[in-house]
Design an enzyme around this catalytic site. Structure first.
Site, PDB file in Angstrom:
ATOM      1  N   CYS B 154     -16.428 -58.482  55.603  1.00 52.84           N
ATOM      2  CA  CYS B 154     -15.293 -59.337  55.248  1.00 52.84           C
ATOM      3  C   CYS B 154     -15.718 -60.795  55.095  1.00 52.84           C
ATOM      4  O   CYS B 154     -14.930 -61.629  54.683  1.00 52.84           O
ATOM      5  CB  CYS B 154     -14.184 -59.211  56.281  1.00 52.84           C
ATOM      6  SG  CYS B 154     -14.693 -59.701  57.921  1.00 52.84           S
ATOM      7  N   HIS B 170     -26.536 -52.735  63.320  1.00 55.90           N
ATOM      8  CA  HIS B 170     -25.795 -53.278  62.173  1.00 55.90           C
ATOM      9  C   HIS B 170     -24.400 -53.658  62.659  1.00 55.90           C
ATOM     10  O   HIS B 170     -23.561 -52.783  62.867  1.00 55.90           O
ATOM     11  CB  HIS B 170     -25.675 -52.242  61.039  1.00 55.90           C
ATOM     12  CG  HIS B 170     -26.999 -51.844  60.468  1.00 55.90           C
ATOM     13  ND1 HIS B 170     -27.355 -50.535  60.266  1.00 55.90           N
ATOM     14  CD2 HIS B 170     -28.056 -52.586  60.050  1.00 55.90           C
ATOM     15  CE1 HIS B 170     -28.573 -50.481  59.737  1.00 55.90           C
ATOM     16  NE2 HIS B 170     -29.021 -51.720  59.606  1.00 55.90           N
ATOM     17  N   CYS B 261      -7.935  -9.316  58.500  1.00 57.05           N
ATOM     18  CA  CYS B 261      -7.037 -10.198  59.246  1.00 57.05           C
ATOM     19  C   CYS B 261      -5.759  -9.445  59.586  1.00 57.05           C
ATOM     20  O   CYS B 261      -5.102  -8.908  58.697  1.00 57.05           O
ATOM     21  CB  CYS B 261      -6.720 -11.442  58.426  1.00 57.05           C
ATOM     22  SG  CYS B 261      -5.518 -12.498  59.254  1.00 57.05           S
ATOM     23  N   CYS B 322     -30.263  -3.423   6.142  1.00 60.13           N
ATOM     24  CA  CYS B 322     -31.653  -3.050   5.956  1.00 60.13           C
ATOM     25  C   CYS B 322     -32.447  -3.152   7.251  1.00 60.13           C
ATOM     26  O   CYS B 322     -32.318  -4.124   7.987  1.00 60.13           O
ATOM     27  CB  CYS B 322     -32.281  -3.960   4.897  1.00 60.13           C
ATOM     28  SG  CYS B 322     -34.000  -3.565   4.588  1.00 60.13           S
TER      29      CYS B 322
END
Lengths: 151, 502
Positions: B154, B170, B261, B322
Site C-alpha cells: 500500500c 517479507h 453411495c 480405380c
C-alpha cells in the site's frame, strides 16, 4: 467510486516522474485507474521500430488482483491473441501484490523479446513459430510495419 | 446381440401369447438375484468386497483431529503447523515424525514453512543493505527507523509492530494482509494462500490467517475450503461424487474398489473417484479414456477410409474407383488392394498375392496400421458394450411397464415379478464389468493374456445369453433365467478374482 488508494497515486507519480525506458503509461483524464500505454518494440526483435498501444486497467481490488492489460495494436506473437489478450504468468496465477504496473509493463516488453511458443495463446502463430521460425519472424515484422508504424 | 426391432417384436408377441399356465411356472417365491451378496456378506473371497463407512462432516473432523493431535503431541508443535504437515504428507503421521526428527530444517523448508536457504541468504543481504535506503525493495518492507516501515503493497508507512511477516521476513502491514486474504478466500483459496511477495511460496498458516480481522463469513468460508482440502488430500477419505451429496466415505485402505453411495446411489471408484472400472486399474483406465477422447473419431475415419502410402507412409484417402493409386506426395504408384508396387500388376490384380512380399517395404506403415487395428478392435467392443448398456436401460423400462400391466391385470402380484428387475440389474452389472475388461485387455501384455481372453469370452457368451433371456423374459422359464443369472455372475466374479488386483 471510492478515493484512489495511496498505492495507485504513488505508482502513477513515479511512472510520470521516472518513466521506464521504452514505455509510456498515462492515466486517462476521466479515470485514474485506466492507463493508456505505449510500448516500443525491443531492439533485435521482430517488433523493433514499432509502437504498440496497450490499455491497462487497475481493478477495484488492485493490488490484490492483477491489472488487466490488453494490446490494442495488432501484433503477431505466439503469446498474444487476435483480441490482444496476453498470456503471461504474472498477470494470472503468479500475480503478487508486491508487483507493480512498472514491473508488469517491463515483463510485457520482455515477452516481446522472448516469445514462448510452447505456452501459446494464439495457436496458429505458435505453430508456425515452432515449425518455421524464419517465416514467423517475417510475419511478425510485416505486421509490425503494417500496424505499429503508421503514426 | 440383437437388433432393437426384434426386441419389440418378441415382447409384443410374447405378451399376447401369455397365459396363466406360464404364470404358474413363474410363481415360485424364492429369493435370488442381488440377494447373493446380501445373504453372504462375509464372502471374504469376493473380489469386490470393500467395507466403507459413511461419515458426517463432524465425524470426519473428529477423525482428522485424531491425527492432528497425535502429531501435535509427539512433535510438540501447534495444531496449525501439524495440519499443514499432514496436508503435505498425505496424512502419513509416521512419515511426518520420521522426516521431522531426521532433519527439522529441511522438513520445514519442504513443507513451505521456512524459506529455502537460497532465499534466506537473499533476504539476509537485503536486511544488511536496506537500513536507510530509499529505493523500494519489492517484497521487503522499507525500514525508515526502528519503529516504522513502509509496506510495499500500500506504500503507506506504519508501525513495525503492526507489520506481519512469515519466516521469509517479507513484511507487509496487517491491513494489506487482511485485504489480500479476503480476496484469496473469495477466490476459493484457503490452505494454499502464500506470502504476498513475488516468487515467495511460503504458506500462510491457518492460525495466522484466522487471526487477521477478516469477516466472520469469510472465516467460515476459509474453514470450509480448508476442510475440503484436508479431505481431498487424505487417502482414506473421499467425498461422494454425486452432485450436492454430502456423504464422505472412509475406508481402511485406499483401493480401487467400488463405492455405491447409499444416499444418492452414485457408483464410483474409491481411489480415483471416476466411474468404477474393475478389472482395469486407475492409471490404465485414465490412459484409455484419454486415448479414446483423443483418437477415437480420427482413428475411426482413418481406418474406414484411408491407407498409408507404402513408400512414404503418408495417409491416403481413396477418392475414385480405380485401384491404381499414385501417391500425392511421393508419386509412388501402388495397388490399393495389396499395397504392392503397381509395376508388375497385370489385369488380374484382384488376385493380389503380393501382400506378404511387400510387408517388409510397408513395414512402418504396417506397424502403424496394426497398432490402429488393435486399438479399434478393443475400442469397438468397449463402445459396443456401452451402447448395449444404454439399450438395456430401455429394456428395463419396458420390463417395468410390463410388470405394471401384469399386476393390473391380476397376473400375479408385484412382488412375484421382482425377479425380472433383479435379472435386469444383474445384467447391467455384468455387462459393465465386461465393458471394462476391454481396456484391461488392450494394455495387457503377458503370458496370462490367453487366460484372460478365455475368461472374457466366457463371460461375454454368458452375458449375451442372459441378455437374450431377459429380453424374452416372459417366454423364458424363470428357473432357466435364474440359472443363467447365476452362471453369468459366477463368471464375472471368477474373472475379477483372477485379474482385479488393487
Amino acid at each position: 467510486m471510492a478515493a484512489l488508494p495511496r498505492r495507485i497515486i504513488k505508482e502513477t507519480q513515479r511512472l510520470m516522474a521516472e518513466p521506464v525506458p521504452g514505455i509510456s503509461a498515462v492515466p486517462d483524464e476521466s479515470n485514474a485507474r485506466y492507463f493508456h500505454v505505449i510500448v516500443t518494440g525491443p531492439e533485435d526483435s521482430p517488433f523493433e521500430g514499432g509502437l504498440f498501444k496497450l490499455e491497462l486497467f487497475l481493478p477495484e481490488d488492485y493490488p490484490m488482483s492483477a491489472p488487466k492489460v490488453r494490446f490494442i495494436t495488432k501484433i503477431y506473437h505466439p503469446n498474444i491473441d487476435k483480441l490482444g489478450r496476453i498470456c503471461l504468468d504474472i498477470l494470472k496465477d503468479k500475480w503478487s501484490p508486491a508487483l507493480q504496473i512498472r514491473t508488469v509493463l517491463l515483463s510485457i516488453q520482455a515477452l516481446l523479446s522472448a516469445p514462448n511458443p510452447d505456452d501459446p495463446l494464439a495457436n496458429d502463430v505458435a505453430e508456425l513459430w515452432k515449425i518455421n521460425e524464419i517465416e514467423a519472424i517475417r510475419n511478425a515484422k510485416e505486421w509490425t510495419r503494417k500496424y505499429a508504424m503508421d503514426n | 446381440m440383437m437388433a432393437e426391432c426384434t426386441i419389440n417384436d418378441n415382447i409384443d408377441e410374447s405378451d399376447s401369447d401369455y397365459s396363466d399356465e406360464d404364470f404358474e411356472t413363474y410363481y415360485h417365491p424364492m429369493e435370488y438375484g442381488d440377494s447373493e451378496e446380501n445373504h453372504n456378506p462375509v464372502d471374504a473371497e469376493d473380489p469386490e468386497l470393500f467395507p466403507v463407512e459413511c461419515l458426517t462432516m463432524e465425524q470426519v473432523e473428529m477423525f482428522l483431529n485424531e491425527a492432528v493431535n497425535s502429531v501435535c503431541h509427539i512433535l510438540n508443535i501447534n495444531m496449525s503447523l501439524a495440519k499443514l504437515f499432514l496436508l503435505f504428507n498425505n496424512w502419513d503421521v509416521e512419515k511426518i515424525i520420521s522426516g521431522y526428527k531426521l532433519d527439522i530444517t529441511s522438513f520445514l523448508i519442504s513443507s513451505r514453512v521456512l524459506p529455502t536457504l537460497q532465499s534466506q541468504q537473499q533476504s539476509a543481504n537485503i536486511d544488511d543493505n536496506d537500513c536507510q535506503c530509499e529505493q523500494q525493495q519489492p517484497g521487503s518492507g522499507n525500514i525508515i527507523n526502528d519503529n516504522v516501515f513502509i509496506c510495499p503493497v500500500c506504500t503507506c508507512s506504519s508501525l513495525k509492530s503492526l507489520g506481519l511477516c512469515l519466516e521469509c521476513q517479507h513484511t507487509f502491514c496487517t491491513e494489506c494482509w487482511t485485504t489480500y486474504v479476503e480476496v484469496k478466500i473469495s477466490e476459493g483459496q484457503s490452505t494454499e494462500i502464500t506470502c504476498m511477495a513475488q516468487n515467495c511460496n511460503l504458506l500462510l498458516q491457518e492460525v495466522i490467517a484466522l487471526k487477521l480481522p477478516i469477516s466472520s463469513y469469510l472465516k467460515l468460508q476459509y474453514q470450509h475450503f480448508a476442510f475440503h482440502n484436508y479431505v481431498i488430500s487424505h487417502p482414506l477419505l473421499r467425498f461422494c461424487v454425486g452432485p450436492n451429496c454430502n456423504v464422505i466415505f472412509k475406508a481402511k485402505q485406499s483401493l480401487a474398489k467400488r463405492i455405491v453411495c447409499p444416499q444418492c446411489k452414485s457408483v464410483f471408484c474409491f481411489k480415483c473417484g471416476d466411474s468404477y472400472h474393475a478389472p482395469t486399474d486407475c492409471a490404465t483406465i485414465k490412459n484409455w479414456l484419454t486415448k479414446c477422447a483423443d483418437d477415437s473419431e480420427t482413428a475411426n475415419y482413418f481406418s474406414a477410409h484411408t491407407k498409408d502410402c507404402p513408400n512414404c507412409n503418408i495417409c491416403i484417402e481413396k477418392n475414385g474407383g480405380c485401384n491404381h493409386m499414385q501417391c500425392y506426395k511421393c508419386r509412388h504408384d501402388f495397388c490399393w488392394m495389396c499395397l504392392g508396387d503397381w509395376k508388375g500388376h497385370g489385369s488380374e490384380y484382384y488376385e493380389c498375392s503380393r501382400y506378404k512380399e511387400n510387408s517388409e517395404t510397408a513395414n512402418e506403415s504396417a506397424k502403424a496400421r496394426a497398432a490402429l487395428r488393435k486399438y479399434l478392435h478393443y475400442y469397438e467392443r468397449w463402445q459396443n458394450h456401452a451402447k448395449s448398456l444404454k439399450l438395456e436401460e430401455k429394456t428395463l423400462e419396458k420390463i417395468k411397464d410390463r410388470i405394471n400391466q401384469k399386476v393390473m391385470n391380476g397376473s400375479g402380484t408385484w412382488i412375484d415379478w421382482q425377479y425380472l428387475l433383479d435379472a435386469a440389474a444383474l445384467l447391467a452389472k455384468c455387462r459393465y464389468t465386461l465393458q471394462y475388461t476391454y481396456p484391461y485387455a488392450y494394455y495387457m501384455n503377458n503370458e496370462s493374456k490367453n487366460l484372460f481372453e478365455y475368461q472374457q469370452a466366457q463371460l461375454e457368451a454368458e452375458i449375451e445369453n442372459l441378455s437374450w433371456k431377459v429380453e424374452r423374459a416372459e417366454t423364458t422359464d424363470r428357473g432357466d433365467l435364474e440359472n443363467q443369472m447365476y452362471i453369468a455372475e459366477k463368471r464375472r466374479k471368477t474373472l475379477l478374482k483372477d485379474f482385479f488386483q488393487t
